[in-house]
Design an enzyme around this catalytic site. Structure first.
Site, PDB file in Angstrom:
ATOM      1  N   VAL A   1       1.446  -3.527   4.093  1.00  0.00           N
ATOM      2  CA  VAL A   1       1.313  -5.009   4.582  1.00  0.00           C
ATOM      3  C   VAL A   1       2.639  -5.509   4.589  1.00  0.00           C
ATOM      4  O   VAL A   1       2.676  -6.599   5.389  1.00  0.00           O
ATOM      5  CB  VAL A   1       0.146  -5.948   4.098  1.00  0.00           C
TER       6      VAL A   1
ATOM      7  N   LYS B   1       0.267   3.452  -2.837  1.00  0.00           N
ATOM      8  CA  LYS B   1      -0.963   4.413  -3.126  1.00  0.00           C
ATOM      9  C   LYS B   1      -0.847   5.794  -3.179  1.00  0.00           C
ATOM     10  O   LYS B   1      -1.434   6.296  -4.113  1.00  0.00           O
ATOM     11  CB  LYS B   1      -1.891   3.751  -1.978  1.00  0.00           C
TER      12      LYS B   1
ATOM     13  N   TYR C   1      -3.730   3.406   7.968  1.00  0.00           N
ATOM     14  CA  TYR C   1      -4.969   2.560   8.026  1.00  0.00           C
ATOM     15  C   TYR C   1      -5.815   3.241   9.145  1.00  0.00           C
ATOM     16  O   TYR C   1      -5.826   4.445   9.323  1.00  0.00           O
ATOM     17  CB  TYR C   1      -4.589   1.109   8.579  1.00  0.00           C
TER      18      TYR C   1
ATOM     19  N   SER D   1       0.806  -1.266   0.174  1.00  0.00           N
ATOM     20  CA  SER D   1      -0.029   0.132   0.161  1.00  0.00           C
ATOM     21  C   SER D   1       0.676   1.376   0.117  1.00  0.00           C
ATOM     22  O   SER D   1       0.250   2.449   0.012  1.00  0.00           O
ATOM     23  CB  SER D   1      -1.003  -0.044   1.095  1.00  0.00           C
TER      24      SER D   1
ATOM     25  N   TYR E   1      -3.576  -2.507 -10.433  1.00  0.00           N
ATOM     26  CA  TYR E   1      -3.573  -2.317  -8.958  1.00  0.00           C
ATOM     27  C   TYR E   1      -2.612  -3.544  -8.339  1.00  0.00           C
ATOM     28  O   TYR E   1      -1.809  -3.214  -7.642  1.00  0.00           O
ATOM     29  CB  TYR E   1      -5.070  -2.442  -8.442  1.00  0.00           C
TER      30      TYR E   1
HETATM   31  N1  GLU Z   1      -2.341  -6.246  -1.718  1.00  0.00           N
HETATM   32  C1  GLU Z   1      -2.929  -5.514  -0.682  1.00  0.00           C
HETATM   33  C2  GLU Z   1      -4.500  -5.501  -0.833  1.00  0.00           C
HETATM   34  O1  GLU Z   1      -4.837  -4.920  -1.917  1.00  0.00           O
HETATM   35  C3  GLU Z   1      -2.622  -4.290   0.014  1.00  0.00           C
HETATM   36  C4  GLU Z   1      -2.523  -4.088   1.216  1.00  0.00           C
HETATM   37  C5  GLU Z   1      -2.038  -3.103   1.898  1.00  0.00           C
HETATM   38  O2  GLU Z   1      -0.740  -3.067   1.849  1.00  0.00           O
HETATM   39  O3  GLU Z   1      -2.710  -2.363   2.325  1.00  0.00           O
HETATM   40  O4  GLU Z   1      -5.353  -5.908  -0.074  1.00  0.00           O
END
Ligand code: GLU
Length: 444
Positions: A259, A64, A241, A61, A189
């Site tokens: 994660v 992002k 988060y 993430s 993604y």
């Molecule tokens: N590949 C994970 C998902 O899309 C990303 C999770 C993360 O790092 O928040 O659920």
């Protein structure tokens, strides 16, 4: 490195029981929980790394905010936010949920990040889109390591039922731009989650954000100031988060976790930090990473509100002592004396005052003019737009030095420059500040 023995980056605390490495895909589950590394890169390109900082890890993430920054850089704030909101969701990052306008809550939750994938480089095919983003990230990382884990990508895709569900929900609610293909957006993604960095290259990416979009290693402007400002704002409110509010409260810095156990942390105008330790807390943030961030701001006044007047004093690495101020003048004048344009460029990029005077009130322009270093003179006047009329303690301006030492080319250049400088001072040119920034950028 064993977590309980680790004397470095910042914390020696044990990983509480119950905190585990992410295990929803085998590629993450098999990563050693003992990895622990922290790298930092300052906005003037100084580096420091401790621990496992050259081991590749997936961004997950942490990508992002980066793809959001690319989207805003390319398409502008208004366009991007037609498709995605700016509010923390108050919900798990992978919730099937939209805001009251039926848009994803923000670009840092999965729904927003999936829509974000459909915005970048529209019209290009899948391979071109992936290449485009890889190249962009490489520039943010100052051409340092950016890799891709195909195994992670394949597993993300195979196990990504929740993300497919989000994708279909987004499609039903018409969240994608016209002509966008939902499955391709999801594919991109998953690919972007699987992009790899090391702590070292990640810290350069973070430093590019800390430095307003100019990579401190290459000096290239990679992202617009608008894209960086938006990205940092969202990282501040939504990056960690369901711990984002607490993180903003206690640490007070923009950050994004993933994660894989990575945290991308920005100390605006100072440095970018990338830490990595795979064991995650209940919320999904790296346990050691969070401790490191807390420790960092308990020592230094980096929290957004540490700067308030009458606040308790912490260490401030930005504060120049008289001695360091003295050193910067010496360095500046020495670079001008020895014709070292790249040193001068580095000083200018780190916001050094290029008109500083030494004890004799001589500036870099005096010295370069006297020495006849045309390229230095050109950089100082075109790139930095320094004042050519500063008098030294004997009442001489740089042009007089050039005449005295018979630097004919410099005399010609400075004579012309003095005229344009006067005109500009009288308001003949537009915004001086803006121009000097553009000029500086075009020189790097
Ligand atoms: N590949 C994970 C998902 O899309 C990303 C999770 C993360 O790092 O928040 O659920």
């Amino acid at each position: 490195m064993h977590p309980n023995q680790n004397p470095t980056p910042g914390t020696t605390q044990r990983i509480p029981s119950g905190c585990k490495v992410a295990n929803y895909i085998p590629q993450l589950a098999k990563v050693s929980p003992d990895h622990w590394g922290v790298s930092l890169c300052t906005v003037d390109g100084q580096r420091y790394s401790v621990g496992d900082t050259d081991v590749p890890l997936c961004l997950q993430s942490c990508v992002k905010p980066l793809k959001y920054a690319i989207a805003v850089n390319d398409l502008g704030t208004n366009y991007v936010h037609q498709y995605v909101g700016k509010e923390p969701s108050g919900l798990r990052f992978n919730k099937l949920s939209l805001n009251f306008q039926e848009k994803p809550h923000n670009p840092l939750v999965n729904a927003g990040a999936i829509v974000n994938c459909s915005l970048i480089n529209q019209g290009a095919n899948k391979a071109e889109k992936f290449d485009y983003i890889m190249q962009f990230l490489k520039r943010m990382a100052g051409n340092e390591f950016i890799g891709f884990s195909n195994a992670t990508f394949q597993s993300e895709k195979e196990t990504g039922d929740r993300n497919y569900a989000i994708g279909y929900y987004l499609k039903e609610k018409k969240c994608f731009p016209e002509g966008a293909d939902m499955v391709s957006a999801l594919d991109l993604y998953f690919q972007l989650c699987s992009i790899e960095v090391t702590c070292q290259s990640g810290s350069v990416i973070a430093a590019t954000l800390a430095n307003g979009g100019i990579c401190p290693i290459t000096g290239e402007r990679v992202l617009s100031a608008e894209a960086v400002r938006n990205t940092l704002s969202l990282m501040h409110s939504c990056g960690m988060y369901d711990f984002s509010g607490q993180f903003a409260f206690h640490v007070g810095l923009p950050a994004k976790s993933g994660v894989s156990g990575a945290i991308l942390l920005i100390v605006p105008n100072i440095m970018g930090v990338f830490c990595w330790s795979p064991p995650l807390d209940r919320i999904g943030n790296s346990v050691r990473g969070i401790h490191f961030c807390h420790d960092l701001v308990s020592l230094f006044n980096f929290h957004h509100y540490d700067d308030l007047r009458h606040c308790a004093k912490k260490l401030d690495p930005r504060k120049e002592t008289r001695e360091t101020q003295h050193k910067t003048v010496v360095n500046l004048l020495f670079a001008a004396y020895s014709g070292d344009v790249s040193a001068l460029r580095r000083f200018a990029l780190s916001a050094m005052d290029m008109e500083q005077k030494d004890y004799d009130s001589r500036t870099a322009l005096h010295v370069a003019a006297a020495e006849g270093h045309m390229d230095v003179v050109r950089f100082l006047i075109d790139g930095c737009k320094v004042n050519p009329f500063v008098e030294d303690r004997w009442g001489n301006i740089p042009l007089q030095d050039a005449i005295k030492f018979e630097r004919h080319e410099v005399v010609k250049l400075l004579t012309e420059y003095q005229e344009t400088y006067v005109k500009r001072q009288m308001g003949a040119e537009t915004s001086e500040e803006q121009m000097s920034l553009e000029n500086l950028e075009s020189m790097v």
